[in-house]
Design an enzyme around this catalytic site. Structure first.
Site, mmCIF file in Angstrom:
data_model
loop_
_atom_site.group_PDB
_atom_site.id
_atom_site.type_symbol
_atom_site.label_atom_id
_atom_site.label_comp_id
_atom_site.label_asym_id
_atom_site.label_seq_id
_atom_site.Cartn_x
_atom_site.Cartn_y
_atom_site.Cartn_z
ATOM 1 C CE LYS A 293 -4.303 1.304 2.342
ATOM 2 N NZ LYS A 293 -5.209 1.347 1.189
HETATM 3 N N1 PPE Z 1 -7.780 -1.779 -3.223
HETATM 4 C C1 PPE Z 1 -7.241 -0.560 -3.080
HETATM 5 C C2 PPE Z 1 -6.521 0.049 -4.225
HETATM 6 C C3 PPE Z 1 -7.387 0.112 -1.867
HETATM 7 O O1 PPE Z 1 -6.853 1.331 -1.717
HETATM 8 C C4 PPE Z 1 -8.106 -0.490 -0.809
HETATM 9 C C5 PPE Z 1 -8.297 0.224 0.494
HETATM 10 C C6 PPE Z 1 -8.631 -1.790 -1.018
HETATM 11 C C7 PPE Z 1 -8.428 -2.405 -2.245
HETATM 12 C C8 PPE Z 1 -9.337 -2.542 0.066
HETATM 13 O O2 PPE Z 1 -8.446 -2.977 1.071
HETATM 14 P P1 PPE Z 1 -8.921 -3.156 2.579
HETATM 15 O O3 PPE Z 1 -9.193 -1.806 3.119
HETATM 16 O O4 PPE Z 1 -7.803 -3.834 3.242
HETATM 17 O O5 PPE Z 1 -10.157 -3.991 2.554
HETATM 18 N N2 PPE Z 1 -8.400 1.634 0.378
HETATM 19 C C9 PPE Z 1 -8.166 2.467 1.541
HETATM 20 C C10 PPE Z 1 -7.973 3.929 1.173
HETATM 21 C C11 PPE Z 1 -9.158 4.761 0.920
HETATM 22 C C12 PPE Z 1 -8.820 6.243 0.801
HETATM 23 O O6 PPE Z 1 -9.529 6.971 0.086
HETATM 24 O O7 PPE Z 1 -7.866 6.690 1.449
HETATM 25 C C13 PPE Z 1 -9.210 2.219 2.607
HETATM 26 O O8 PPE Z 1 -10.298 1.721 2.321
HETATM 27 O O9 PPE Z 1 -8.910 2.501 3.767
#
Ligand code: PPE
Length: 305
Positions: free
Chosen positions: A159
């Site tokens: 990330k």
């Molecule tokens: N894909 C991406 C690209 C992504 O950024 C997230 C989380 C996910 C999948 C889902 O991952 P998880 O949260 O572990 O289920 N995106 C984060 C950032 C959002 C933002 O605008 O800042 C979040 O949901 O916290």
């Protein structure tokens, strides 16, 4: 951000929200070499507050550092305790937690001999990411013209701060066109994920989600897979194309910020009936029961504040 808080944890100390600032020559600000997490805490049905899957988020933060070769100067135990302490100190019962590992100032250039690694943890109140109506009725998505990151370019399993330029381009493009969220295709043209969420589709009772190959392996995604399998829904992790998505009976996003958000339309084509389907609603309802500590079987996913 719906509500800011008083204190931010920075490099082992608490500082006032307004004073949590950095120098303009902060390395990460220039090159994007930094990693972060997004975590939610929920007020449970009994009034207690709990962080959802804290261990997995801390593990992924350290995994991200490992992938992009950032030596984080704290242990997992220290970061875990700092997150809980930041929530306690700010008296935030329910909200969003943002740990950020970044390179501070001191040296410029792509290669720096000394890497000044810094860590900050902020918490704030954050409601429904794609709106309350989106959570209830579903959102309108569009496939972006921007391709998701190549697995040997930016590497999607970390990330990384810089990776989010790709997400921002896609999101700004589709927002300008009047849609709620962007879905990106991978470098081979298969559905990858949304700008900040993973994607699931349902067809004839079978749930399908993108394999981990080209995506950020979401912790919410993992939770959905476990919940769906426990409920007896057949589920496969397999690549699918945009036309398979158009033909799905149901579709939904998963993410920490977005939680479980139904998708009612993609590229102006209704998904199923155009309102959240039965499996989506079942998973969404169960997810909210799980994060609020209502289901004993999943209580090991909660870290009480
Ligand atoms: N894909 C991406 C690209 C992504 O950024 C997230 C989380 C996910 C999948 C889902 O991952 P998880 O949260 O572990 O289920 N995106 C984060 C950032 C959002 C933002 O605008 O800042 C979040 O949901 O916290």
């Amino acid at each position: 951000m719906d509500a800011i808080t008083n204190k931010i944890w920075m490099d082992g100390e608490f500082v006032d929200w307004d004073k949590a600032t950095v120098h303009v020559l902060t390395h990460t600000l220039h090159y994007g070499w930094g990693v972060f997490e997004g975590i939610r805490s929920y007020q449970c049905h009994d009034g207690a507050s709990a962080v959802f899957r804290l261990k997995e988020h801390v593990d992924r933060l350290f995994g991200s550092c490992h992938i992009v070769d950032i030596p984080i100067p704290f242990t997992k135990v220290e970061i875990t305790e700092a997150i809980l302490e930041t929530l306690r100190l700010n008296k935030l019962k329910e909200g969003y937690v943002r740990p950020l590992v970044f390179i501070g100032d001191g040296e410029m250039g792509i290669y720096t001999k000394n890497v000044n690694v810094r860590v900050a943890i902020a918490v704030w109140g954050w409601g429904a990411y794609l709106g309350d109506e989106g959570l209830e009725k579903g959102i309108r998505a569009k496939i972006s013209s921007f391709t998701r990151l190549h697995v040997n370019g930016q590497m999607t399993k970390a990330k990384v701060c810089g990776n989010y330029v790709n997400s921002i381009l896609a999101k700004r493009e589709i927002t300008a066109a009047g849609y709620d969220e962007a879905i990106l295709l991978d470098t081979e043209g298969y559905v990858s994920e949304a700008s900040g969420e993973n994607i699931f589709i349902v067809k004839n009772g079978v749930i399908k989600t993108t394999p981990r190959t080209s995506i950020l392996p979401g912790i919410t995604r993992d939770s959905v897979i476990t919940i769906a399998k426990d409920k007896g829904y057949p589920l496969v992790e397999d690549r699918f194309t945009r036309d398979e998505l158009y033909l799905a009976d149901e579709a939904f996003f998963s993410g920490t910020a977005a939680e479980i958000t139904p998708v009612r339309e993609v590229d102006n084509r209704l998904i199923g009936s155009g309102s959240p389907g039965p499996i989506t609603s079942d998973i969404q309802n169960t997810f909210f029961d799980v994060v609020k500590g209502k289901i004993n079987k999943y209580k090991h996913w909660l870290a009480y504040v």
